[in-house]
Design a protein around this motif. Structure first.
Motif, PDB file in Angstrom:
ATOM      1  N   ALA A  34     -47.657 -16.737 -28.852  1.00 42.23           N
ATOM      2  CA  ALA A  34     -48.015 -17.713 -29.886  1.00 42.23           C
ATOM      3  C   ALA A  34     -49.508 -17.659 -30.191  1.00 42.23           C
ATOM      4  CB  ALA A  34     -47.614 -19.114 -29.429  1.00 42.23           C
ATOM      5  N   LEU A  35     -50.318 -17.474 -29.147  1.00 49.47           N
ATOM      6  CA  LEU A  35     -51.766 -17.399 -29.346  1.00 49.47           C
ATOM      7  C   LEU A  35     -52.137 -16.182 -30.188  1.00 49.47           C
ATOM      8  CD1 LEU A  35     -54.291 -19.001 -28.369  1.00 49.47           C
ATOM      9  CD2 LEU A  35     -54.524 -17.299 -26.579  1.00 49.47           C
ATOM     10  N   ALA A  36     -51.518 -15.041 -29.886  1.00 48.62           N
ATOM     11  CA  ALA A  36     -51.789 -13.827 -30.663  1.00 48.62           C
ATOM     12  C   ALA A  36     -51.340 -13.979 -32.108  1.00 48.62           C
ATOM     13  CB  ALA A  36     -51.085 -12.638 -30.007  1.00 48.62           C
ATOM     14  N   SER A  37     -50.172 -14.611 -32.300  1.00 49.99           N
ATOM     15  CA  SER A  37     -49.661 -14.831 -33.649  1.00 49.99           C
ATOM     16  C   SER A  37     -50.585 -15.754 -34.437  1.00 49.99           C
ATOM     17  CB  SER A  37     -48.257 -15.421 -33.573  1.00 49.99           C
ATOM     18  OG  SER A  37     -47.799 -15.815 -34.846  1.00 49.99           O
ATOM     19  N   ASP A  38     -51.052 -16.817 -33.783  1.00 49.35           N
ATOM     20  CA  ASP A  38     -51.952 -17.765 -34.455  1.00 49.35           C
ATOM     21  C   ASP A  38     -53.270 -17.101 -34.827  1.00 49.35           C
ATOM     22  OD1 ASP A  38     -50.076 -19.745 -34.255  1.00 49.35           O
ATOM     23  OD2 ASP A  38     -50.933 -20.658 -32.463  1.00 49.35           O
ATOM     24  N   LEU A  39     -53.796 -16.245 -33.942  1.00 44.72           N
ATOM     25  CA  LEU A  39     -55.050 -15.556 -34.237  1.00 44.72           C
ATOM     26  C   LEU A  39     -54.877 -14.649 -35.459  1.00 44.72           C
ATOM     27  CD1 LEU A  39     -57.940 -14.736 -33.654  1.00 44.72           C
ATOM     28  CD2 LEU A  39     -57.078 -13.092 -31.976  1.00 44.72           C
ATOM     29  N   ALA A  44     -56.183 -13.712 -41.146  1.00 49.68           N
ATOM     30  CA  ALA A  44     -55.724 -13.390 -42.503  1.00 49.68           C
ATOM     31  C   ALA A  44     -56.040 -14.532 -43.467  1.00 49.68           C
ATOM     32  CB  ALA A  44     -54.224 -13.103 -42.484  1.00 49.68           C
ATOM     33  N   TRP A  45     -55.849 -15.776 -43.010  1.00 45.39           N
ATOM     34  CA  TRP A  45     -56.130 -16.924 -43.876  1.00 45.39           C
ATOM     35  C   TRP A  45     -57.617 -17.008 -44.210  1.00 45.39           C
ATOM     36  CZ3 TRP A  45     -59.343 -21.015 -42.524  1.00 45.39           C
ATOM     37  CH2 TRP A  45     -59.450 -22.018 -43.501  1.00 45.39           C
ATOM     38  N   ARG A  96     -48.384 -10.310 -46.653  1.00 48.96           N
ATOM     39  CA  ARG A  96     -48.498  -9.800 -45.277  1.00 48.96           C
ATOM     40  C   ARG A  96     -47.410 -10.388 -44.376  1.00 48.96           C
ATOM     41  NH1 ARG A  96     -54.704  -9.772 -43.371  1.00 48.96           N
ATOM     42  NH2 ARG A  96     -53.648  -8.646 -41.680  1.00 48.96           N
ATOM     43  N   ASP A  97     -46.459 -11.102 -45.001  1.00 53.59           N
ATOM     44  CA  ASP A  97     -45.337 -11.713 -44.273  1.00 53.59           C
ATOM     45  C   ASP A  97     -45.822 -12.703 -43.224  1.00 53.59           C
ATOM     46  OD1 ASP A  97     -42.608 -12.073 -43.978  1.00 53.59           O
ATOM     47  OD2 ASP A  97     -42.460 -10.663 -42.315  1.00 53.59           O
ATOM     48  N   LEU A  98     -46.912 -13.416 -43.538  1.00 51.59           N
ATOM     49  CA  LEU A  98     -47.458 -14.419 -42.621  1.00 51.59           C
ATOM     50  C   LEU A  98     -47.156 -15.845 -43.076  1.00 51.59           C
ATOM     51  CD1 LEU A  98     -50.946 -12.814 -41.898  1.00 51.59           C
ATOM     52  CD2 LEU A  98     -49.016 -12.989 -40.322  1.00 51.59           C
ATOM     53  N   LEU A  99     -46.717 -15.991 -44.314  1.00 46.76           N
ATOM     54  CA  LEU A  99     -46.414 -17.320 -44.849  1.00 46.76           C
ATOM     55  C   LEU A  99     -44.998 -17.307 -45.402  1.00 46.76           C
ATOM     56  CD1 LEU A  99     -47.547 -20.157 -45.528  1.00 46.76           C
ATOM     57  CD2 LEU A  99     -48.170 -19.247 -47.771  1.00 46.76           C
ATOM     58  N   ARG A 112     -50.866 -26.917 -33.535  1.00 44.03           N
ATOM     59  CA  ARG A 112     -50.828 -25.802 -32.586  1.00 44.03           C
ATOM     60  C   ARG A 112     -51.850 -24.738 -32.955  1.00 44.03           C
ATOM     61  NH1 ARG A 112     -46.301 -22.411 -33.671  1.00 44.03           N
ATOM     62  NH2 ARG A 112     -47.843 -20.935 -34.429  1.00 44.03           N
ATOM     63  N   ARG A 113     -51.984 -24.429 -34.241  1.00 43.03           N
ATOM     64  CA  ARG A 113     -52.931 -23.394 -34.649  1.00 43.03           C
ATOM     65  C   ARG A 113     -54.373 -23.851 -34.458  1.00 43.03           C
ATOM     66  NH1 ARG A 113     -49.263 -21.063 -39.605  1.00 43.03           N
ATOM     67  NH2 ARG A 113     -48.313 -19.396 -38.358  1.00 43.03           N
ATOM     68  N   LEU A 114     -54.626 -25.115 -34.667  1.00 47.35           N
ATOM     69  CA  LEU A 114     -55.970 -25.627 -34.384  1.00 47.35           C
ATOM     70  C   LEU A 114     -56.251 -25.574 -32.883  1.00 47.35           C
ATOM     71  CD1 LEU A 114     -56.177 -28.697 -36.805  1.00 47.35           C
ATOM     72  CD2 LEU A 114     -57.486 -26.580 -36.959  1.00 47.35           C
ATOM     73  N   ALA A 115     -55.227 -25.881 -32.068  1.00 51.01           N
ATOM     74  CA  ALA A 115     -55.398 -25.812 -30.615  1.00 51.01           C
ATOM     75  C   ALA A 115     -55.636 -24.372 -30.168  1.00 51.01           C
ATOM     76  CB  ALA A 115     -54.166 -26.383 -29.917  1.00 51.01           C
ATOM     77  N   SER A 116     -54.931 -23.425 -30.769  1.00 41.98           N
ATOM     78  CA  SER A 116     -55.140 -22.013 -30.451  1.00 41.98           C
ATOM     79  C   SER A 116     -56.548 -21.574 -30.855  1.00 41.98           C
ATOM     80  CB  SER A 116     -54.105 -21.140 -31.171  1.00 41.98           C
ATOM     81  OG  SER A 116     -52.802 -21.405 -30.711  1.00 41.98           O
ATOM     82  N   TRP A 117     -56.979 -22.020 -32.015  1.00 41.14           N
ATOM     83  CA  TRP A 117     -58.324 -21.716 -32.501  1.00 41.14           C
ATOM     84  C   TRP A 117     -59.361 -22.239 -31.511  1.00 41.14           C
ATOM     85  CZ3 TRP A 117     -59.719 -23.121 -38.292  1.00 41.14           C
ATOM     86  CH2 TRP A 117     -60.744 -22.279 -38.734  1.00 41.14           C
TER      87      TRP A 117
END
Length: 360
Positions: A34-39, A44-45, A96-99, A112-117
């Motif tokens: 999940a951490l790698a995916s969020d990064l 990309a964003w 990029r198939d990310l959204l 979760r993405r803010l926590a990963s950041w």
């Protein structure tokens, strides 16, 4: 760079490899994935929305922009097309198939993405803006404004009647049927274990216990076999917490039959089986546990889209509520830390059985 040079004088390559291994094992495969995916998503964003790579440390304004792009009001967007994530940013992420979502993100995903950041900043030794009052306030108010209900991981709970239907599909003498019956019974009866915990179960975690009475209040009731499972590290407990749950009766018998037929005396309990019935030495993955449940759901004539492995967890608590088991006792078996989350399943069961919705 100075810090890196100082560490390089002390740490050998073998030391670094050991620390990396411990970090991976301590965090868990799913958390690391999940951490790698969020990064990947954040990088990309940032490139799509600012034209520049993700900066370290991130400024507060960039974190606020992330909230504005992912938590917005669909009703406001109808009158103001510029509200929320710009279309060119969304198109870039979709390419990029990310959204995949059309509307705003789920609040849990944004958190979760803010926590990963924030975690990645911590690992880099950088101070991020993630504890700033402005960001916390923006996140709280944005979640309230979007009013998107939280979706459950499994739309339907695997309650006892559903579980029996799944077990009915495991009636042959095929090795896979024996494994799947043991997996389903153990996962459900041990408190609705998470799929990652089921996949990680090892023989060394099983402890033989003294047989228990079927009815503790009746001394002459039949004795049932009993095992305890030392859970080790879970999503909510550390490896040294010594958390245990009990298995009694039918799940113990199914588990013993599987271990005997598969000739498993040590290592992973639940393993892959190839199309010729050959047993793999490696443990099932969490994804394989979910796939097994969905296959059994389809074989039982139910809709696999409505069920996932997490339905075993919610189903256990729902059945505990129906059976009149106290919430603290059920939480001791399920190992829930949040009373609010565990109680939500009790509330659902009580509503269905109560009179409040039957007044008319």
């Amino acid at each position: 760079m100075d810090r890196r040079d100082r560490l390089a004088e002390i740490l050998t390559d073998d030391d670094v490899a050991t620390l990396k291994h411990l970090a991976r094992e301590g965090m868990g495969e799913n958390s690391l994935r999940a951490l790698a995916s969020d990064l990947a998503y954040l990088e990309a964003w940032a490139l799509a929305s600012t034209g520049s790579p993700l900066p370290w440390p991130a400024p507060e304004a960039l974190a606020l922009k992330f909230v504005a792009h992912h938590l917005w009001d669909p009703a406001r967007r109808e009158s103001e097309p510029a509200h929320g994530m710009p279309s060119e940013v969304a198109d870039s992420l979709r390419a990029r198939d990310l959204l995949r979502v059309e509307g705003p993100h789920a609040p849990a995903t944004v958190r979760r993405r803010l926590a990963s950041w924030s975690t990645l900043h911590h690992w880099k030794g950088a101070l991020g803006p993630f504890k700033s009052p402005a960001l916390r306030s923006a996140l709280r108010l944005s979640v309230r404004a979007t009013a998107r209900p939280r979706m459950r991981k499994s739309q339907r709970a695997v309650t006892r009647d559903v579980l029996e239907a799944l077990l009915a599909t495991c009636g042959s003498d095929r090795l896979a049927d024996t494994r799947d019956a043991a997996l389903l019974l153990v996962a459900f009866a041990s408190g609705g274990r998470r799929r990652s915990e089921v996949a990680a179960l090892r023989v060394e975690q099983l402890v033989e216990e003294q047989a228990v009475l079927e009815d503790p209040s009746e001394p002459n009731s039949p004795a049932l076999p009993c095992l305890s499972i030392r859970l080790g590290r879970t999503k909510t407990a550390e490896a040294d917490a010594d958390a245990r749950v009990l298995l009694v009766g039918r799940p113990v018998e199914a588990l013993r039959e599987w271990l005997l037929r598969a000739d498993i005396e040590k290592g992973a309990i639940f393993r892959a089986i190839d199309q010729w019935g050959g047993l793999d030495d490696r443990a099932l993955t969490p994804q394989a546990v979910n796939a097994i449940l969905k296959r059994r759901v389809a074989a039982a004539g139910l809709d696999p889209k409505l069920y996932s492995a997490h339905g075993l967890r919610s189903g256990y608590l729902t059945e505990a509520a129906r059976a009149g088991v106290s919430l603290p006792e059920a939480m001791q078996q399920s190992q829930h830390r949040s009373v609010q989350q565990a109680a939500s399943y009790y509330n659902d069961a009580e509503r269905r059985l109560g009179k409040a919705a039957r007044l008319v």
